[in-house]
Design a protein around this motif. Structure first.
Motif, short mmCIF file in Angstrom:
data_model
loop_
_atom_site.label_atom_id
_atom_site.label_comp_id
_atom_site.label_asym_id
_atom_site.label_seq_id
_atom_site.Cartn_x
_atom_site.Cartn_y
_atom_site.Cartn_z
N GLY A 13 0.22 -10.48 6.31
CA GLY A 13 0.87 -11.12 7.44
C GLY A 13 2.11 -10.42 7.94
O GLY A 13 2.55 -10.65 9.05
N ASP A 14 2.71 -9.58 7.10
CA ASP A 14 3.93 -8.88 7.51
C ASP A 14 4.13 -7.65 6.64
O ASP A 14 3.25 -7.28 5.87
CB ASP A 14 5.14 -9.82 7.47
N GLU A 15 5.29 -7.06 6.73
CA GLU A 15 5.57 -5.78 6.07
C GLU A 15 6.46 -5.91 4.82
O GLU A 15 7.00 -4.91 4.35
CB GLU A 15 6.24 -4.83 7.07
N ARG A 16 6.62 -7.12 4.29
CA ARG A 16 7.53 -7.29 3.14
C ARG A 16 7.12 -6.43 1.95
O ARG A 16 7.96 -5.82 1.30
CB ARG A 16 7.60 -8.76 2.73
N LEU A 17 5.83 -6.41 1.62
CA LEU A 17 5.38 -5.62 0.48
C LEU A 17 5.67 -4.14 0.71
O LEU A 17 6.18 -3.46 -0.19
CB LEU A 17 3.89 -5.83 0.20
N ASP A 18 5.38 -3.63 1.88
CA ASP A 18 5.66 -2.23 2.19
C ASP A 18 7.14 -1.92 2.06
O ASP A 18 7.52 -0.89 1.50
CB ASP A 18 5.17 -1.87 3.59
N SER A 19 7.99 -2.81 2.57
CA SER A 19 9.44 -2.61 2.47
C SER A 19 9.88 -2.61 1.02
O SER A 19 10.70 -1.78 0.60
CB SER A 19 10.17 -3.71 3.24
N CYS A 20 9.34 -3.52 0.24
CA CYS A 20 9.68 -3.61 -1.18
C CYS A 20 9.27 -2.33 -1.90
O CYS A 20 10.05 -1.79 -2.68
CB CYS A 20 8.99 -4.82 -1.80
N LEU A 21 8.08 -1.84 -1.62
CA LEU A 21 7.60 -0.64 -2.31
C LEU A 21 8.42 0.59 -1.95
O LEU A 21 8.51 1.52 -2.74
CB LEU A 21 6.12 -0.41 -2.00
N ARG A 22 9.03 0.60 -0.78
CA ARG A 22 9.90 1.73 -0.40
C ARG A 22 11.20 1.71 -1.21
O ARG A 22 11.80 2.76 -1.45
CB ARG A 22 10.22 1.69 1.09
N LEU A 23 11.64 0.52 -1.62
CA LEU A 23 12.95 0.41 -2.28
C LEU A 23 12.88 0.26 -3.80
O LEU A 23 13.88 0.48 -4.48
CB LEU A 23 13.70 -0.81 -1.72
N LEU A 32 4.57 -11.06 -8.14
CA LEU A 32 3.83 -11.63 -7.02
C LEU A 32 3.62 -13.11 -7.29
O LEU A 32 3.12 -13.49 -8.35
CB LEU A 32 2.48 -10.93 -6.87
N CYS A 33 4.00 -13.94 -6.34
CA CYS A 33 3.77 -15.38 -6.49
C CYS A 33 3.32 -15.93 -5.15
O CYS A 33 3.43 -15.25 -4.12
CB CYS A 33 5.02 -16.09 -7.02
N GLY A 34 2.80 -17.13 -5.14
CA GLY A 34 2.31 -17.71 -3.91
C GLY A 34 1.25 -16.83 -3.28
O GLY A 34 0.41 -16.23 -3.97
N ASP A 35 1.30 -16.69 -1.96
CA ASP A 35 0.30 -15.91 -1.23
C ASP A 35 0.40 -14.41 -1.49
O ASP A 35 -0.51 -13.66 -1.15
CB ASP A 35 0.40 -16.18 0.27
N ALA A 36 1.46 -13.95 -2.11
CA ALA A 36 1.56 -12.52 -2.46
C ALA A 36 0.50 -12.13 -3.48
O ALA A 36 0.16 -10.96 -3.60
CB ALA A 36 2.95 -12.20 -2.99
N ALA A 37 -0.06 -13.12 -4.19
CA ALA A 37 -1.13 -12.84 -5.15
C ALA A 37 -2.35 -12.22 -4.46
O ALA A 37 -3.14 -11.52 -5.10
CB ALA A 37 -1.53 -14.11 -5.89
N TYR A 38 -2.49 -12.43 -3.16
CA TYR A 38 -3.60 -11.82 -2.42
C TYR A 38 -3.53 -10.30 -2.43
O TYR A 38 -4.52 -9.63 -2.14
CB TYR A 38 -3.64 -12.33 -0.98
N ALA A 39 -2.38 -9.74 -2.75
CA ALA A 39 -2.24 -8.28 -2.84
C ALA A 39 -3.13 -7.70 -3.94
O ALA A 39 -3.38 -6.49 -3.96
CB ALA A 39 -0.79 -7.90 -3.07
N LEU A 40 -3.61 -8.54 -4.84
CA LEU A 40 -4.43 -8.08 -5.95
C LEU A 40 -5.92 -8.12 -5.65
O LEU A 40 -6.75 -7.94 -6.55
CB LEU A 40 -4.13 -8.92 -7.21
N PRO A 42 -9.18 -6.56 -4.88
CA PRO A 42 -9.67 -5.18 -5.00
C PRO A 42 -10.16 -4.62 -3.66
O PRO A 42 -10.72 -5.33 -2.83
CB PRO A 42 -10.84 -5.30 -5.98
N GLY A 43 -9.91 -3.34 -3.47
CA GLY A 43 -10.39 -2.64 -2.29
C GLY A 43 -9.49 -2.75 -1.07
O GLY A 43 -9.74 -2.10 -0.06
N THR A 44 -8.43 -3.56 -1.15
CA THR A 44 -7.53 -3.71 -0.02
C THR A 44 -6.42 -2.67 -0.09
O THR A 44 -6.13 -2.11 -1.15
CB THR A 44 -6.92 -5.12 0.02
N ALA A 45 -5.78 -2.42 1.04
CA ALA A 45 -4.66 -1.47 1.08
C ALA A 45 -3.52 -1.89 0.14
O ALA A 45 -2.98 -1.04 -0.58
CB ALA A 45 -4.17 -1.30 2.51
N PRO A 46 -3.12 -3.19 0.10
CA PRO A 46 -2.06 -3.57 -0.84
C PRO A 46 -2.45 -3.31 -2.30
O PRO A 46 -1.64 -2.83 -3.09
CB PRO A 46 -1.87 -5.06 -0.58
N PHE A 47 -3.70 -3.62 -2.65
CA PHE A 47 -4.18 -3.38 -4.02
C PHE A 47 -4.04 -1.90 -4.37
O PHE A 47 -3.53 -1.55 -5.44
CB PHE A 47 -5.64 -3.83 -4.13
#
Length: 97
Positions: A13-23, A32-40, A42-47
């Motif tokens: 939904g936004d760029e928070r994960l990308d910003s976090c990974l840069r820093l 990862l909690c709440g909807d951030a668990a969706y980053a796991l 498989p096969g997705t760009a966040p994963f």
């Protein structure tokens, strides 16, 4: 000085994960909690981004379970008492609001 980064928003939904990974630093950890668990999912760009970084990654077990998301071997599912321990272990806690 280590930081526990806490992310609760979906990486789709936004760029928070990308910003976090840069820093995020080598001594830091990511929870990862709440909807951030969706980053796991498989096969997705966040994963793939998380897997490639070799970071210390944690996910609240009940949030992964509620979203029917399997926890890969390179991440660790934890409960709330372990979340508190992580918070105490790190010098700072940064919530990505």
């Amino acid at each position: 000085m280590s930081t526990l980064h806490v992310l609760s928003h979906s990486p789709f939904g936004d760029e928070r994960l990308d910003s976090c990974l840069r820093l995020i630093g080598t001594d830091d950890a990511l929870l990862l909690c709440g909807d951030a668990a969706y980053a796991l999912q498989p096969g997705t760009a966040p994963f793939m981004a998380l897997n490639a970084r070799g970071l210390k990654i944690f996910v609240l077990a009940e949030d992964a379970q509620a979203r029917a998301t399997a926890v890969p071997g390179w991440a660790q599912a934890i409960d709330y008492p372990a979340f508190v321990e992580l918070s105490i272990h790190h010098d700072k806690v940064n919530s990505w609001l």
